[in-house]
Design a protein around this motif. Structure first.
Motif, PDB file in Angstrom:
ATOM      1  N   THR A  99       0.858  -1.178   0.000  1.00  0.00           N
ATOM      2  CA  THR A  99       0.000   0.000   0.000  1.00  0.00           C
ATOM      3  C   THR A  99       0.894   1.227   0.000  1.00  0.00           C
ATOM      4  O   THR A  99       1.753   1.376   0.874  1.00  0.00           O
ATOM      5  CB  THR A  99      -0.926   0.025   1.227  1.00  0.00           C
ATOM      6  OG1 THR A  99      -1.826  -1.084   1.164  1.00  0.00           O
ATOM      7  CG2 THR A  99      -1.730   1.320   1.263  1.00  0.00           C
TER       8      THR A  99
ATOM      9  N   GLU B 114      -2.385  -0.799  -3.880  1.00  0.00           N
ATOM     10  CA  GLU B 114      -3.374   0.208  -3.507  1.00  0.00           C
ATOM     11  C   GLU B 114      -2.630   1.486  -3.169  1.00  0.00           C
ATOM     12  O   GLU B 114      -1.535   1.448  -2.610  1.00  0.00           O
ATOM     13  CB  GLU B 114      -4.190  -0.265  -2.294  1.00  0.00           C
ATOM     14  CG  GLU B 114      -5.221   0.743  -1.813  1.00  0.00           C
ATOM     15  CD  GLU B 114      -5.934   0.280  -0.550  1.00  0.00           C
ATOM     16  OE1 GLU B 114      -7.168   0.278  -0.541  1.00  0.00           O
ATOM     17  OE2 GLU B 114      -5.237  -0.069   0.433  1.00  0.00           O
TER      18      GLU B 114
ATOM     19  N   THR C  56      -4.891  -0.371 -10.268  1.00  0.00           N
ATOM     20  CA  THR C  56      -4.592   0.008  -8.883  1.00  0.00           C
ATOM     21  C   THR C  56      -5.642   0.969  -8.358  1.00  0.00           C
ATOM     22  O   THR C  56      -5.776   2.097  -8.867  1.00  0.00           O
ATOM     23  CB  THR C  56      -3.207   0.675  -8.781  1.00  0.00           C
ATOM     24  OG1 THR C  56      -2.217  -0.220  -9.285  1.00  0.00           O
ATOM     25  CG2 THR C  56      -2.890   1.037  -7.342  1.00  0.00           C
ATOM     26  N   PRO C  57      -6.401   0.582  -7.348  1.00  0.00           N
ATOM     27  CA  PRO C  57      -7.410   1.495  -6.799  1.00  0.00           C
ATOM     28  C   PRO C  57      -6.770   2.641  -6.015  1.00  0.00           C
ATOM     29  O   PRO C  57      -5.725   2.482  -5.376  1.00  0.00           O
ATOM     30  CB  PRO C  57      -8.230   0.588  -5.875  1.00  0.00           C
ATOM     31  CG  PRO C  57      -7.310  -0.529  -5.517  1.00  0.00           C
ATOM     32  CD  PRO C  57      -6.409  -0.733  -6.685  1.00  0.00           C
TER      33      PRO C  57
ATOM     34  N   ARG D  54      -7.505   5.450  -3.028  1.00  0.00           N
ATOM     35  CA  ARG D  54      -8.364   5.873  -1.922  1.00  0.00           C
ATOM     36  C   ARG D  54      -7.956   7.309  -1.594  1.00  0.00           C
ATOM     37  O   ARG D  54      -6.864   7.551  -1.062  1.00  0.00           O
ATOM     38  CB  ARG D  54      -8.199   4.942  -0.715  1.00  0.00           C
ATOM     39  CG  ARG D  54      -8.636   3.519  -0.992  1.00  0.00           C
ATOM     40  CD  ARG D  54      -8.482   2.632   0.230  1.00  0.00           C
ATOM     41  NE  ARG D  54      -9.363   3.054   1.323  1.00  0.00           N
ATOM     42  CZ  ARG D  54      -9.368   2.504   2.542  1.00  0.00           C
ATOM     43  NH1 ARG D  54      -8.489   1.535   2.810  1.00  0.00           N
ATOM     44  NH2 ARG D  54     -10.188   2.924   3.479  1.00  0.00           N
TER      45      ARG D  54
ATOM     46  N   CYS E  55      -9.226   4.785 -10.092  1.00  0.00           N
ATOM     47  CA  CYS E  55      -8.113   3.855 -10.167  1.00  0.00           C
ATOM     48  C   CYS E  55      -7.163   4.297 -11.269  1.00  0.00           C
ATOM     49  O   CYS E  55      -7.533   5.071 -12.155  1.00  0.00           O
ATOM     50  CB  CYS E  55      -8.602   2.429 -10.433  1.00  0.00           C
ATOM     51  SG  CYS E  55      -9.536   2.257 -11.962  1.00  0.00           S
TER      52      CYS E  55
END
Length: 349
Positions: free
Chosen positions: A7, A34, A75-76, A78, A71
């Motif tokens: 991450t 992520e 790859t998302p 946030r 995304c």
């Protein structure tokens, strides 16, 4: 740790988001599973606070399926907008330790764990060390994208070429293109696509189809409210891509102003970012032509009833007058319309 499980974290003002930020985010996303993005400043922008800037980022990285969220590739992202009142964001002038500890504690409160920090700033290595993770520098020297948020805020027009069209529009500017753009507007089945194709062939150049039609067909006619801003964004991107391949002129079928009209027509509202894209259409296009709805109506299964054409035509003319965008009405056969456009472009050049 393998990329497939990492991450990543990017922290910044994104005031406003520019191509350098995009390079940073896209480089980071390619190396993690992520990516967390924190957007904040203190003091913050009154006109475009962190929550608005975060929405711009979400819009920039939205794909065809909005349900998947923003995304980059697979790859998302946030994306979090933080504030002094709600999250205790320290002043920008606070020392490095205060800034680093704020992020560490905020992540802990949210139950979020990061494995690598990406930045384009000198503070990056110390920040990552405070969090106990590696740091990856991305274009810290600004060699690939020579721009900064400070530079953009000082003179948005001069820095417009370093801004995505969606972001540039929020600041009321348009980046100059390699060739002039000519846009064609009109009601459904008024001959825009046919005319664009004929003109592109006559001029030995390329043209940009209406992306809204493309997505409309992909979604079997079931467009959502959020699709309208996405349509305008993708259409602008496709124009930019085509402009690099165009010779002398680029012909465009439809613009963001028409997309905004459809947003109001179908959903009775319009995203402020789409409104801004519509408002700069007078700057984006060198010439605007409106196709009269006098050609035979062709119902292809995707269009509304023929009776709607007259209303659509009037709404487009009203909008152009509202934005004070000069336009030329073209009528007749395809050949006659081609001749009218070429004559006007010759006279205007």
């Amino acid at each position: 740790m393998p990329t497939s499980t990492r991450t990543g974290l990017v922290v910044g003002k994104f005031w406003p988001p520019h191509r350098g930020h995009q390079l940073l985010l896209e480089t980071a996303a390619a190396q993690v599973a992520e990516l967390l993005v924190l957007v904040y400043a203190n003091p913050d922008s009154a006109a475009h606070p962190a929550a608005v800037r975060a929405d711009w980022l979400r819009a920039l990285y939205r794909g065809d399926d909005v349900a998947d969220g923003p995304c980059i590739g697979r790859t998302p992202l946030r994306i979090f907008a933080l504030s002094a009142a709600g999250d205790g964001v320290p002043p920008d002038a606070a020392d490095d330790t205060t800034q680093r500890e704020f992020v560490r504690q905020w992540l802990a409160r949210q139950g979020l764990t990061v494995n690598v920090v990406f930045s384009s700033e000198a503070y990056g290595p110390g920040f990552a060390q405070h969090l106990g993770v590696p740091h990856v520098a991305v274009d810290e020297a600004r060699a690939q994208v020579p721009v900064s948020g400070t530079r953009v805020r000082a003179n948005p027009a001069a820095a417009a070429r370093f801004l995505h069209p969606l972001v540039a529009a929020q600041l009321g500017v348009v980046a100059p293109g390699p060739v002039p753009r000519v846009v064609f507007l009109g009601a459904e089945s008024s001959g825009k696509s046919t005319l664009c194709a004929a003109l592109a062939e006559a001029c030995g150049t390329v043209w940009v189809p209406e992306y809204g039609r493309t997505l409309h067909e992909q979604k079997n006619g079931n467009l959502d409210y959020d699709d309208l801003l996405y349509i305008a964004r993708r259409h602008a991107e496709l124009e930019d891509e085509a402009a690099a391949q165009a010779t002398g002129v680029l012909f465009c079928d439809t613009n963001a102003a028409t997309t905004a009209l459809y947003s109001y027509y179908y959903f009775h509202r319009c995203d402020p970012a789409l409104q801004a894209l519509a408002a700069v259409c007078g700057q984006r296009y060198a010439h605007t032509f409106v196709c009269a709805p006098t050609v035979p109506f062709e119902q292809d299964g995707w269009r509304g009833p023929e009776a709607l054409r007259s209303f659509q035509h009037g709404a487009i003319l009203m909008q152009l007058d509202f934005y004070r965008i000069p336009y030329t009405l073209v009528e007749g056969t395809v050949a006659e319309r081609v001749a009218q456009v070429l004559s006007h472009l010759t006279i205007s050049s």
